[in-house]
Design an enzyme around this catalytic site. Structure first.
Site, mmCIF file in Angstrom:
data_model
loop_
_atom_site.group_PDB
_atom_site.id
_atom_site.type_symbol
_atom_site.label_atom_id
_atom_site.label_comp_id
_atom_site.label_asym_id
_atom_site.label_seq_id
_atom_site.Cartn_x
_atom_site.Cartn_y
_atom_site.Cartn_z
ATOM 1 N NE ARG A 44 -3.482 2.736 0.801
ATOM 2 C CZ ARG A 44 -4.353 3.266 -0.206
ATOM 3 N NH1 ARG A 44 -4.948 2.534 -1.160
ATOM 4 N NH2 ARG A 44 -4.881 4.590 -0.063
ATOM 5 C CB CYS A 95 -4.231 -4.783 4.240
ATOM 6 S SG CYS A 95 -2.691 -5.752 5.125
ATOM 7 C CB ILE A 99 -10.471 3.704 10.219
ATOM 8 C CG1 ILE A 99 -10.564 4.722 11.721
ATOM 9 C CG2 ILE A 99 -9.669 4.292 8.979
ATOM 10 C CD1 ILE A 99 -10.881 6.030 11.478
ATOM 11 C CG ASP A 107 -11.500 10.103 -2.454
ATOM 12 O OD1 ASP A 107 -10.945 9.202 -2.011
ATOM 13 O OD2 ASP A 107 -12.556 10.701 -2.101
ATOM 14 N N PRO A 152 -9.621 4.120 -1.454
ATOM 15 C CG PRO A 152 -11.324 5.872 -1.297
ATOM 16 C CD PRO A 152 -11.010 4.361 -0.659
ATOM 17 C CG ASP A 170 -3.341 0.232 11.925
ATOM 18 O OD1 ASP A 170 -4.291 -0.101 11.269
ATOM 19 O OD2 ASP A 170 -2.289 1.006 11.644
HETATM 20 C C1 EPZ Z 1 -2.460 4.127 7.035
HETATM 21 O O1 EPZ Z 1 -3.228 3.690 5.908
HETATM 22 C C2 EPZ Z 1 -1.695 3.157 7.747
HETATM 23 N N1 EPZ Z 1 -0.664 2.443 6.687
HETATM 24 C C3 EPZ Z 1 -2.558 1.883 8.158
HETATM 25 O O2 EPZ Z 1 -1.911 0.910 8.572
HETATM 26 C C4 EPZ Z 1 -3.639 2.629 9.043
HETATM 27 O O3 EPZ Z 1 -4.509 1.596 9.327
HETATM 28 C C5 EPZ Z 1 -4.417 3.756 8.537
HETATM 29 O O4 EPZ Z 1 -3.138 4.747 7.911
HETATM 30 C C6 EPZ Z 1 -5.145 4.478 9.454
HETATM 31 O O5 EPZ Z 1 -4.634 4.735 10.475
HETATM 32 C C7 EPZ Z 1 0.401 3.099 6.479
HETATM 33 O O6 EPZ Z 1 1.037 3.946 7.033
HETATM 34 C C8 EPZ Z 1 1.339 2.411 5.506
HETATM 35 P P1 EPZ Z 1 -5.706 6.419 5.561
HETATM 36 P P2 EPZ Z 1 -3.592 4.641 4.881
HETATM 37 O O7 EPZ Z 1 -5.501 7.255 4.301
HETATM 38 O O8 EPZ Z 1 -2.777 6.001 4.777
HETATM 39 C C9 EPZ Z 1 -10.258 6.696 3.632
HETATM 40 C C10 EPZ Z 1 -1.412 -1.447 9.061
HETATM 41 O O9 EPZ Z 1 -1.833 -2.416 9.734
HETATM 42 N N2 EPZ Z 1 -9.703 7.512 2.460
HETATM 43 O O10 EPZ Z 1 -5.692 7.515 6.758
HETATM 44 O O11 EPZ Z 1 -3.920 3.970 3.826
HETATM 45 C C11 EPZ Z 1 -9.873 5.237 3.458
HETATM 46 O O12 EPZ Z 1 -10.722 4.660 2.538
HETATM 47 C C12 EPZ Z 1 -2.310 -0.593 8.167
HETATM 48 O O13 EPZ Z 1 -0.451 -1.016 9.388
HETATM 49 C C13 EPZ Z 1 -10.642 7.923 1.478
HETATM 50 O O14 EPZ Z 1 -11.900 7.829 1.410
HETATM 51 O O15 EPZ Z 1 -4.720 5.072 5.637
HETATM 52 C C14 EPZ Z 1 -10.172 4.687 4.986
HETATM 53 O O16 EPZ Z 1 -11.343 4.511 5.158
HETATM 54 C C15 EPZ Z 1 -2.976 -0.579 7.447
HETATM 55 N N3 EPZ Z 1 -9.823 8.621 0.452
HETATM 56 C C16 EPZ Z 1 -9.452 5.996 5.680
HETATM 57 O O17 EPZ Z 1 -9.630 7.165 4.932
HETATM 58 C C17 EPZ Z 1 -8.512 8.702 0.247
HETATM 59 O O18 EPZ Z 1 -7.823 9.519 -0.473
HETATM 60 C C18 EPZ Z 1 -8.159 6.058 6.290
HETATM 61 O O19 EPZ Z 1 -7.079 6.010 5.461
HETATM 62 C C19 EPZ Z 1 -7.722 8.328 1.547
HETATM 63 C C20 EPZ Z 1 -8.315 7.660 2.498
#
Ligand code: EPZ
Length: 431
Positions: A102, A126, A338, A134, A132, A316
């Site tokens: 990711r 994962c 989340i 976006d 997304p 997490d």
């Molecule tokens: C980070 O993922 C972490 N990964 C994840 O760790 C963690 O679960 C997550 O943050 C939340 O804390 C890394 O740092 C590599 P987000 P990320 O963008 O950046 C929605 C682990 O087990 N969203 O904060 O992908 C998204 O769908 C993991 O170590 C949008 O809708 O998380 C989700 O519902 C897996 N549009 C929420 O926001 C976007 O453009 C949180 O996503 C971006 C995100």
């Protein structure tokens, strides 16, 4: 999943439950810090020395991307990674490299900051429901970047250069915050991110970039201001300890009526998770750079655990805490806010004898007195870790397959748990 050299190897964990987890371990560095910092080395001329970098498959995947882009990456025995950047040769990343994890999406901001353009693909990682990008894309567009998407490919150019902008995130996305910071550090003018993610791993990335010469200020809780500079230079940086791995090993002690001492947490804010173990009745004590947990014979339930952006209860940790609360003396209720599909571990825990019912975002966990060994498949990184923890307390033998997911985030989980007294072996998976 790919190993160090990028070839397929499948392993399983074989765990004979019922052994008390006790002893002392040193904590690994945080995966979710190390990966964006590795991506950020694209922006820094010369040599970056990253200390306390965990040995994980995702780290190898990031190294492969850096090598593909023209950097030299070497790993020393002591967990130090050295990235030499004497000029980025490409601004594109193949679909194969992007799909390995990711975090490859963070090279979007890094390449834009370095080259002013890039083309790459949607990332792997994962499967936790829709993931997304976006929010990343609409923020980068505000900075003058022209973005088109076709057949899973993201093409970005900045015909008039990347310009600082005022950005208000609709949700404090970790990845979007990191991408904006990376695109902004060498942009023209000032960028302000409001409602930015506040995870400690974001602050670690900022601290690395500031050492490289970036001008970044984290003002009131969730506002980050970045003033573009002309050049960044490599430096030496120590990755912060992994708070999720810390909580995972504390959970292993909590569920097995054990006691564990974790050292190497000096810069870790443990207050974000120790409270939950105290609510379960465990004794937790922190001193100097160590945290110590002693379990309570029967775990107490927690009435309400709602996942939220930091500093709330981390998504997490949801599966990890659930694996322990399966054996609590009463009912615990989770709310996952989340990710849409982050209860995939529930079927496996129920196969081990847990009593968990899922109603959309809600999971109701009725504590049981005993768990039983079962053959289960890791569904994702933290889900797989949760199955491992439950298996440690279960009566009999469990086999956990697809542990490539677990190896994305836990450095030698089998050796660490074995050093704490677990009867756990890593064996080749035969299919
Ligand atoms: C980070 O993922 C972490 N990964 C994840 O760790 C963690 O679960 C997550 O943050 C939340 O804390 C890394 O740092 C590599 P987000 P990320 O963008 O950046 C929605 C682990 O087990 N969203 O904060 O992908 C998204 O769908 C993991 O170590 C949008 O809708 O998380 C989700 O519902 C897996 N549009 C929420 O926001 C976007 O453009 C949180 O996503 C971006 C995100």
């Amino acid at each position: 999943m790919l190993c160090k050299k990028g070839c397929d190897i499948l392993h399983k964990l074989v765990i004979n439950g019922g052994k008390r987890i006790s002893g002392e371990i040193k904590l690994q560095g945080a995966k979710n810090s190390a990966l964006p910092i590795m991506a950020a080395t694209v922006l820094a001329d010369g040599q970056t020395v990253i200390k306390n970098c965990p040995e994980l498959t995702d780290i190898y995947a990031a190294s492969r991307i850096l090598t593909h882009l023209g950097c030299k990456v070497s790993r020393c025995e002591n967990g130090t990674i050295i990235v030499s950047n004497s000029g980025i040769e490409k601004d594109s990343i193949s679909e194969k490299l992007m799909r390995e994890m990711r975090s490859s999406i963070i090279f979007l901001g890094a390449l834009l900051g370095r080259c002013g353009s890039c083309s790459l693909y949607f990332p792997g990682g994962c499967q936790l429901g829709p993931r997304p990008v976006d929010i990343h894309i609409s923020a980068l567009r505000k900075m003058g970047i022209v973005i088109s998407e076709e057949h899973g490919k993201i093409n970005c150019t900045a015909p008039n250069g990347i310009k600082g902008a005022k950005i208000m995130l609709e949700f404090p996305s970790v990845g979007a915050t990191e991408n904006i910071i990376l695109a902004a550090v060498k942009a023209e003018g000032e960028t302000e991110i409001k409602n930015a993610a506040r995870e400690p791993e974001i602050h670690d990335l900022v601290s690395y970039l500031v050492k490289c010469g970036a001008k970044i200020e984290c003002t009131s809780g969730s506002t980050i201001k970045i003033c573009g500079v002309d050049r960044l230079y490599g430096c030496e940086h120590q990755v912060i300890p992994d708070r999720i791995a810390a909580a995972t090993y504390l959970a292993a002690a909590a569920i097995t009526d054990g006691a564990v001492c974790i050292s190497g947490i000096s810069s870790l804010d443990v207050s974000s998770f120790t409270g939950y173990f105290e609510q379960m009745g465990c004794s937790v004590c922190t001193c100097n750079d160590s945290i110590y947990l002693k379990a309570r014979n029967r775990i107490l339930p927690i009435k309400s655990l709602k996942t939220m952006p930091y500093p709330g209860f981390a998504t997490d940790l949801q599966s990890i805490m659930m694996s322990v609360l399966c054996m609590a003396d009463g009912t615990s209720v989770f709310e996952e806010n989340i990710f849409e599909s982050r209860y995939k571990h529930v079927d496996a825990l129920n196969m081990m004898g847990a009593d968990i019912k899922v109603y959309g975002k809600i999971a109701v966990v009725e504590g049981v007195k005993k768990l039983y060994g079962a053959n289960v498949e890791a569904t994702d990184l933290r889900g797989g870790a949760a199955m491992t923890i439950s298996a440690l307390a279960a009566e009999g033998t469990s086999e956990i397959t697809c542990i490539n997911h677990i190896d994305r985030g836990y450095e030698k989980i089998d050796s660490v748990l074995a050093s704490l007294g677990a009867d756990i072996k890593r064996k080749p998976e035969t299919r």
